[in-house]
Design an enzyme around this catalytic site. Structure first.
Site, PDB file in Angstrom:
ATOM      1  N   GLY A  42       0.668  -1.189  -0.010  1.00 51.44           N
ATOM      2  CA  GLY A  42      -0.042  -0.135  -0.088  1.00 51.44           C
ATOM      3  C   GLY A  42       0.751   1.264   0.270  1.00 51.44           C
ATOM      4  N   HIS A  48       4.627   1.442  -7.776  1.00 48.04           N
ATOM      5  CA  HIS A  48       3.698   0.708  -7.907  1.00 48.04           C
ATOM      6  C   HIS A  48       2.648   0.659  -9.088  1.00 48.04           C
ATOM      7  CE1 HIS A  48       4.093   1.322  -3.266  1.00 48.04           C
ATOM      8  NE2 HIS A  48       4.354   0.144  -3.173  1.00 48.04           N
TER       9      HIS A  48
END
Ligand code: AMP
Length: 295
Positions: A42, A48
């Site tokens: 996260g 990402h």
């Protein structure tokens, strides 16, 4: 916990239980879709998202997992302080073609009585393995669990965590897991700093100091380009650069073989330069393949 769709019309579904994610995978599979898995902790950033984009490009469906894995933290404080921002993360995935976000609570992956762990491969021992005891045991365990819950065709990892990617390649080969590991280029800030969730810890002038990691790797590459072959000299020059920037807490600066991660003395072939250092309280890592295409 109930399944929920995200607030906009985007088809990204957020699920939090093993039962739900298995059902989602079964649905995608029965529709004949190939699946890409992007495991993350996260606090999503462009690094990402580049993995998500790679999965979108290669697979019919993309599943992003978001789980701050306690088993891979060697320091309790680091685990507690690790940034968590599920709502923002889901929002940042809206413009991508993500089918499912799997964001389980800790009890879902580590229920009471959990006690089975992966014994990581030898390539997990140097570098990060030496500095962070138990780290790769935690990483391999959680990724194997994710791969069991989400039997993907391809799993995407970043070169930023080079050793992690190599450990994954070894694990899927050694344990006969039917998944391909795809390693994606490190995404950087314009000044070279590798993007990381931990960059949020950098305060004031630490942000400038942090550039020394990528600059040091660049220096090593330039020196090799100019004919330097002695690994110790490269390390010493990098250490000097770090000292000049008042970065003194260095876990390692190493020249290693890109596959075995064993130390190299003479640069006669492909070499990975890898570094881990603290800038303030942020422990940053970076790496670069010397003499090859820059990343
Ligand atoms: P993390 O959330 O830190 O566990 O990272 C999840 C995945 O994103 C890992 O495969 C990382 O290597 C990858 N990743 C993290 N930062 C970057 C970056 N700057 N560029 C590319 N991939 C990254």
């Amino acid at each position: 916990m109930a399944e929920s769709t995200t607030p906009t019309e985007a088809p990204c579904r957020v699920v939090s239980t093993c039962r739900q994610i298995r059902a989602q995978v079964a649905q995608l599979r029965s529709a004949g879709r190939t699946i890409g898995l992007v495991p993350t902790m996260g606090a999503l950033h462009d690094g990402h998202l580049s993995l998500v984009a790679a999965s979108n490009a290669e697979c019919d469906a993309t599943i992003v997992s978001i789980f701050v894995n306690p088993a891979q933290f060697d320091r309790h404080e680091d685990l507690q302080q690790y940034p968590r921002s599920l709502a923002d993360d889901v929002a940042s995935l809206q413009s991508y073609n993500v089918d499912v976000v799997f964001a389980p609570p800790e009890t879902e992956l580590y229920p009471g009585g959990f006690s089975t762990y992966v014994d990581p491969p030898a390539v997990a021992e140097p570098l990060e393995g030496r500095c962070r005891p138990g780290h790769f045991r935690g990483v391999t365990t959680v990724v194997l669990k994710l791969m069991n819950l989400i039997p993907a065709d391809v799993a995407f990892f970043g070169q930023k965590d080079y050793q992690q990617a190599i450990v994954m390649r070894r694990m899927v080969e050694d344990l006969n897991l039917p998944v391909r590991i795809s390693v994606c280029t490190t995404i950087r800030e314009p000044d070279g700093l590798a993007i990381s969730s931990r960059n949020a810890y950098l305060k004031g002038r630490q942000r400038q100091q942090a550039c020394v990691l990528s600059r040091g790797l660049e220096l090593a590459d330039e020196l090799v380009g100019a004919g330097e072959r002695d690994a110790a000299t490269l390390v010493a020059r990098m250490r000097q650069l770090f000292a000049d920037a008042e970065i003194t807490r260095i876990d390692y600066i190493a020249m290693v073989h890109p596959e075995t991660l064993e130390d190299i003395r003479e640069i006669n072939g492909p070499t990975l330069a890898a570094v881990a250092a603290y800038v303030g309280k942020a422990r940053l890592i970076d790496n670069r393949l010397l003499g090859l295409a820059t990343t």
